[in-house]
Each structure stands twice: as C-alpha cells, then as structure tokens.
Motif scaffolding. Structure first.
Motif, mmCIF file in Angstrom:
data_model
loop_
_atom_site.group_PDB
_atom_site.id
_atom_site.type_symbol
_atom_site.label_atom_id
_atom_site.label_comp_id
_atom_site.label_asym_id
_atom_site.label_seq_id
_atom_site.Cartn_x
_atom_site.Cartn_y
_atom_site.Cartn_z
ATOM 1 N N UNK A 37 3.342 -8.986 10.173
ATOM 2 C CA UNK A 37 3.511 -7.983 9.124
ATOM 3 C C UNK A 37 2.279 -7.104 9.000
ATOM 4 N N UNK A 38 2.513 -5.849 8.725
ATOM 5 C CA UNK A 38 1.409 -4.956 8.442
ATOM 6 C C UNK A 38 1.546 -4.422 7.031
ATOM 7 N N UNK A 39 0.446 -4.439 6.275
ATOM 8 C CA UNK A 39 0.445 -3.726 5.003
ATOM 9 C C UNK A 39 -0.316 -2.439 5.238
ATOM 10 N N UNK A 40 0.375 -1.326 5.094
ATOM 11 C CA UNK A 40 -0.219 -0.030 5.373
ATOM 12 C C UNK A 40 -0.477 0.699 4.069
ATOM 13 N N UNK A 41 -1.519 1.453 4.067
ATOM 14 C CA UNK A 41 -1.757 2.262 2.880
ATOM 15 C C UNK A 41 -3.107 2.912 2.993
ATOM 16 N N UNK A 42 -3.273 4.082 2.364
ATOM 17 C CA UNK A 42 -4.594 4.717 2.396
ATOM 18 C C UNK A 42 -5.608 3.868 1.635
ATOM 19 N N UNK A 43 -6.874 4.220 1.747
ATOM 20 C CA UNK A 43 -7.905 3.495 0.998
ATOM 21 C C UNK A 43 -7.577 3.568 -0.487
ATOM 22 N N UNK A 44 -7.716 2.444 -1.176
ATOM 23 C CA UNK A 44 -7.469 2.436 -2.612
ATOM 24 C C UNK A 44 -6.007 2.343 -2.978
ATOM 25 N N UNK A 45 -5.153 1.951 -2.030
ATOM 26 C CA UNK A 45 -3.726 1.866 -2.348
ATOM 27 C C UNK A 45 -3.338 0.487 -2.872
ATOM 28 N N UNK A 46 -4.308 -0.429 -2.950
ATOM 29 C CA UNK A 46 -4.018 -1.744 -3.522
ATOM 30 C C UNK A 46 -3.818 -2.848 -2.498
ATOM 31 N N UNK A 47 -4.142 -2.558 -1.230
ATOM 32 C CA UNK A 47 -3.958 -3.584 -0.187
ATOM 33 C C UNK A 47 -4.839 -4.797 -0.449
ATOM 34 N N UNK A 48 -6.143 -4.546 -0.606
ATOM 35 C CA UNK A 48 -7.080 -5.662 -0.773
ATOM 36 C C UNK A 48 -6.851 -6.390 -2.085
ATOM 37 N N UNK A 49 -6.499 -5.649 -3.129
ATOM 38 C CA UNK A 49 -6.229 -6.291 -4.419
ATOM 39 C C UNK A 49 -5.039 -7.234 -4.285
ATOM 40 N N UNK B 105 6.837 -5.804 11.487
ATOM 41 C CA UNK B 105 7.327 -5.344 10.183
ATOM 42 C C UNK B 105 6.200 -4.643 9.422
ATOM 43 N N UNK B 106 6.568 -3.685 8.584
ATOM 44 C CA UNK B 106 5.540 -3.028 7.767
ATOM 45 C C UNK B 106 5.952 -2.941 6.304
ATOM 46 N N UNK B 107 4.927 -2.986 5.452
ATOM 47 C CA UNK B 107 5.097 -2.676 4.036
ATOM 48 C C UNK B 107 4.137 -1.530 3.769
ATOM 49 N N UNK B 108 4.654 -0.413 3.267
ATOM 50 C CA UNK B 108 3.788 0.736 3.014
ATOM 51 C C UNK B 108 3.489 0.812 1.518
ATOM 52 N N UNK B 109 2.219 0.893 1.188
ATOM 53 C CA UNK B 109 1.806 0.962 -0.210
ATOM 54 C C UNK B 109 1.145 2.289 -0.493
ATOM 55 N N UNK B 110 1.398 2.802 -1.693
ATOM 56 C CA UNK B 110 0.588 3.914 -2.166
ATOM 57 C C UNK B 110 0.412 3.789 -3.664
ATOM 58 N N UNK B 111 -0.832 3.922 -4.127
ATOM 59 C CA UNK B 111 -1.171 3.763 -5.535
ATOM 60 C C UNK B 111 -0.535 2.496 -6.102
ATOM 61 N N UNK B 112 -0.569 1.444 -5.301
ATOM 62 C CA UNK B 112 -0.093 0.142 -5.775
ATOM 63 C C UNK B 112 1.405 -0.036 -5.741
ATOM 64 N N UNK B 113 2.139 1.018 -5.320
ATOM 65 C CA UNK B 113 3.603 0.909 -5.296
ATOM 66 C C UNK B 113 4.099 0.764 -3.875
ATOM 67 N N UNK B 114 5.202 0.039 -3.711
ATOM 68 C CA UNK B 114 5.784 -0.127 -2.385
ATOM 69 C C UNK B 114 6.644 1.092 -2.073
#
Lengths: 297, 276
Positions: free
Chosen positions: A33-45, A198-207
């Motif tokens: 699985x990949x969690x994708x998202x720009x910096x600050x999109x909530x991946x690390x949190x 598989x990917x999960x795309x996050x932005x501003x904490x939302x899927x």
C-alpha cells in the motif's frame, strides 16, 4: 478474514489544524500500500496514531482484527519513521539487541538482517559514526528483526543521495517479493507507482482516493497533437470528433482527453484530409503524477 | 519485570558518562569508610575520629546513612540524563513503535531506580556494619541491630529523590534544565519555609513544611551532628535531656512514599498525554 489493519473515522486535531479528518480504510494481507499526499497532508500523523505515538482526537483503529492491544501488535510490525532513531553511543549490534529485547525475539536474526542491508562489516561501529544512508538501512534491519507481518515505511528515501535511494528501493522490492505486507507513505509518486499495488490519496487529512494503483491511472489515455494551426482552430475541428472528451492547450501541443479507444492513425488521416499538417502525434497514458494533481487540485 | 529491567540496564551499560558516574558514586560510597582513618596530628593535638566514638552502634547507622545520602546527586544525574536522552535521541518514540507500552517504559525506568536505591542501601549497610564492627565500642548484636530503620529511611529517600528525577527528566526533557529546576525547587521550598517561620510567624509552620517533597525527604534522616554532641553532653552531664527528635517517623515515610507514587504517576500521565 485477512485484514491486518482497519481504521474507523480516525481524526486528529492540533488546535485549529485538522491534521487527519475522519479517515477510514482497510489493509489486507499481502498487498503493498502507498499513502500518497503532499507535505502536510496528514500522512505522518496517521502513521503516528497507528504506531501509538500520537493520540487520536476521535475515531479508532484495530490491528489484526483487534484481538491484541496496540503495543502487543506493534511487536509483530516493523516500522521506520522519517528519521532513524537509535542510541548514538551504542554500536549497530547493541542497538539491535535492545530492539530484540523490546520485541521479545531472540538475537539470532541480527546478523542475517545486517547482511541483508549490507551493514554486517560495520556492526561493531557506533551508530553516531554512520552516514544517513547507513542509518536508514540500519532502521530497516531493525524493523525486520521480528520478520514482521507488515512493514511500515514513512518517507524512507527522504534526504538520501541517489545511491542511498536506490539501495532502499531495492531492499523494499526484495521484501515485498517475499510476501510481506507493506505500507509506504511518500510524496514521491514514482516511488509509489513503482512498488505499490494499492494507493490511498490524502489531502488536508481527507481521503481523496482509495483503490488499486492501476485503476487510478486507468483511462483511455490522451493524444498529443502538434500542427501548423492555432489551438482555436484545432479545438473547433475536433470537439465533435467521436471519442474525444476534452481538449486543452499545452505549451507545445494540444492535448485531447479520450473517453473511448481511438486509433491514432485514423485521427491523423482525418486531420490530413482537412489539410492540416501534423508534426507530432502521440498517444499516452496518464502518469500517477497527473492523476494525483487532478485529484488534489 | 526482569525484561523491563534488562531493557533499561542495556541502555545504561553502554553509556560511558553514566558508567563513569555510577563507578564514581560507588567508589565514593566505599570511601566513606576511609573517614575512619582520619587520624591527624596538629602540633601536639592528636585528632582521631574513630576514638571520638562516632562509629559507635547504633549512632553510626544514623551518621553513615546521612552522609551517604549526600552523594545521591551523582546517581540523580545518571537518572535525569537517561530520561532526557530518550527525548533528545528521539528513542522514546522508537521504543514505543518497537512495541514497548508507555506504562512499560515508565516501569522500566522505575524498576531501575529501585534497583539503584537497593544496591546503594546494601552498600551502605555492609560498609557501616564492617566499620562499626571494627571501631564501635559496643558490638553486642542487640545494639548493633538497633536503629536499623535508618537504612529503610535511606532506601525510601533515594527512591523518592530518583523518582523526582524521572519526573523532571520527562517534564523538562533536557537534563541541564531539569537539574536547574531541581535547584530552583529546593530554593523555593527553603524560601517558603523561611517565610512561614520568620515573616508570617505561623505557629504550625512545621506541620505544613513536612508535606513539601524535598523537605519531607530531608526529614527522613535528620542531621546527626548535634545529636553526637548531645550524646556526649548527656554522657557528661547526667540529668539533661536531648531536646531534638532524631528518630525516623512513620508519617514522614508515608508522606515521602506518597510523593514517590505521585511523581511516577505524573511521569506516566505526561507521557500519555503528549504526542511525540
């Protein structure tokens, strides 16, 4: 049945900042699985909450169907987070011995894993003498000590030189080939495209998207056309051409988005019949990067 | 419990600074015995500490535990730094990710603190016993084994002091500042006690002061020097009674134990609340 991890509306607020917003998804055994998202999109949190170091504001998650507590589950997991954290005054071997004690596994795997990440010769050197690439490799060795059911990697190639990036990627590939489930958080799209099923795309904490990687990039593709006519003329001519959905003006060419399969030779013939000289015509598939930008814009 | 202890000892074993401080600490503890050999001559005056009777049972239990407790700051430095290091190396985060629970993390530190206090108490006990058996005027077992509550008080005092160190280490996260806060804290207690006593002239200032953590720890083993003089005076002038109470009080042990529990609980609470 084979669910490794399940998130239910996981939520984290830091004051006014909504870092993770009602996030739900599920990981099945054997996938990458990949969690994708720009910096600050909530991946690390998100990973921080799953790894017991960040307290969720609300919502919940379950490891291994919730049969065991989170810290017990973590003993069956290997995880490396943005920066490799070890005791600088200990050698690589001493550091790994400590991890074995915490994870309650025997010391017998230490040499094997050090060989895997190519650090065996340096095992008796202090951690503080290691380069960043070596530190990151040691972190991978440490995460593998318990032969984990799932390996979690948060930006594993961050800050590494090209050689270091290549080393880490080949290790990840090797591990995924052995059937270990992997969860990889990254903002590097080609990295995710190369290794993740598989990917999960996050932005501003939302899927924004969840699904198979190839489904995300799946479409009838696009056709790039370069002619001696202006964008307006081409656009007018092609807007009713069957199979073309949308036409945009790019710096070097006109880009046609397709909604059904089109033979590019027929399109070329059509344009030639209209006395338009085509200097460039190419059919392409969208990259993950384009899809990602489409989703996050 | 042994697993948690072995995890913490593994961290300390390879840390050169901690090892040095621990070795220095136990060397100094042992050299307490060397006080006995203070036997110097200033001109015609011969000064022989041992002959003064300071090593008499049971007084020696009081004297040695009091003197030995002064050295506890050495181990305090080790404890504060082993806690704050976990923050500066970010290894606290890594430990949790590797599968240690926050409760286990605190317990592994606490067990180590208790082990340190236990070894130190044993050390002082044995050194004192040997010293006493050599120099004391009385070696009947009934006298030798009286006043052993000073050893218990010593142990309780060390555990409490080190637990405070753990708490400060977690709270402040930097060892130098944590030690600074400890010093500030002791100054604050001294000022507060002074204000109650001299400025506000409260009658029951001691009743309040006994609850302050550092003061309570100090009250466990009161200074033994005036007692020594008093013992001598009483010996010389029959009929005079000693004014000050030097014994170990159960209420003090209780107060200090409650503080210890509170420090450990607060340490856990802080860890639990914080995001890393």
């Amino acid at each position: 049945m084979n669910t490794i991890l399940q998130l239910h509306q996981l939520d984290k607020k830091y004051g006014n900042i909504h870092a993770v917003n009602q996030l739900s998804f599920r990981l099945e055994r054997g996938n990458v699985y990949g969690i994708l998202g720009p910096n600050g999109s909530g991946k690390s949190t998100t990973l921080g909450m799953l790894l017991n170091v960040v307290n969720p504001t609300s919502g919940s998650f379950q490891w291994f169907n919730g049969k065991i507590s989170t810290h017990e589950a973590l003993k069956k997991i290997g995880a490396i987070i943005e920066r490799p954290n070890f005791y600088p005054y200990m050698t690589a071997r001493q550091n790994l011995e400590l991890v074995c004690k915490i994870k309650e596994v025997s010391f017998s795997k230490i040499d094997e894993k050090l060989i895997l990440v190519n650090l065996f010769e340096r095992k008796n050197d202090r951690f503080s003498t290691y380069s960043l690439g070596m530190k990151q490799r040691l972190a991978i060795a440490s995460a593998l000590l318990n032969d984990p059911e799932i390996l979690i990697l948060d930006e594993p190639t961050n800050g590494l030189d090209p050689k270091g990036i290549q080393d880490i990627r080949s290790i990840i590939k090797l591990i995924s080939q052995q059937g270990t489930t992997i969860l990889l958080a990254s903002h590097l799209l080609d990295e995710v495209e190369k290794v993740c099923s598989h990917v999960v795309v996050l932005q501003k904490g939302k899927k924004l998207y969840e699904g198979r990687t190839e489904q995300m990039t799946q479409s009838f593709g696009m056709i790039e056309i370069k002619t001696d006519k202006t964008f307006e003329e081409i656009s007018k001519l092609l807007q009713n051409y069957s199979g073309i959905d949308k036409i945009t003006n790019e710096p070097d060419y006109v880009l046609c988005y397709l909604n059904q399969d089109i033979d590019s030779a027929l399109l070329n013939k059509f344009l030639t019949e209209k006395n338009i000289l085509v200097s460039h015509l190419r059919k392409t598939k969208p990259t993950l990067e384009q899809r990602f930008l489409d989703l996050t814009e | 419990m042994l697993r948690l202890l072995s995890i913490e000892l593994h961290k300390i074993r390879y840390h050169r600074g901690s090892k040095l401080l621990i070795i220095s600490y136990f060397t100094l503890l042992t050299s307490l015995a060397l006080v006995a050999s203070i036997n110097f001559e200033v001109g015609p005056v011969k000064f022989d500490l041992a002959a003064q009777g300071i090593f008499n049972f049971p007084y020696i239990w009081h004297l040695n535990t009091y003197l030995a407790a002064v050295l506890k700051i050495f181990l305090m430095l080790v404890i504060v730094s082993m806690m704050s290091n976990e923050y500066s190396f970010n290894t606290l985060k890594q430990n949790l990710i590797d599968g240690l629970s926050k409760k286990e993390f605190v317990l592994s530190k606490f067990y180590t603190v208790v082990l340190f206090a236990l070894i130190s108490t044993l050390f002082v006990g044995i050194t004192t016993l040997i010293l006493g058996l050599i120099y004391s005027d009385f070696t009947e077992w009934a006298i030798v084994l009286s006043d052993l509550e000073y050893l218990l008080a010593y142990f309780i005092k060390l555990v409490a002091f080190f637990s405070l160190g753990l708490f400060l280490g977690v709270w402040i996260k930097r060892s130098a500042f944590a030690i600074g806060v400890l010093i500030l804290w002791s100054i604050f207690e001294a000022i507060f006690i002074g204000l109650m006593r001299w400025n506000w002239k409260w009658e029951n200032h001691e009743a309040i002061a006994q609850f302050l953590p550092l003061n309570a720890m100090a009250n466990l083993i009161k200074e033994p020097f005036t007692r020594f003089n008093a013992v001598k005076t009483v010996a010389n002038q029959i009929g005079e009674t000693v004014q000050k109470d030097f014994s170990v009080h159960f209420t003090t042990i209780l107060i200090v134990s409650i503080w210890t529990a509170l420090f450990i609980y607060l340490t856990y609470l802080l860890l639990n609340k914080r995001d890393l």
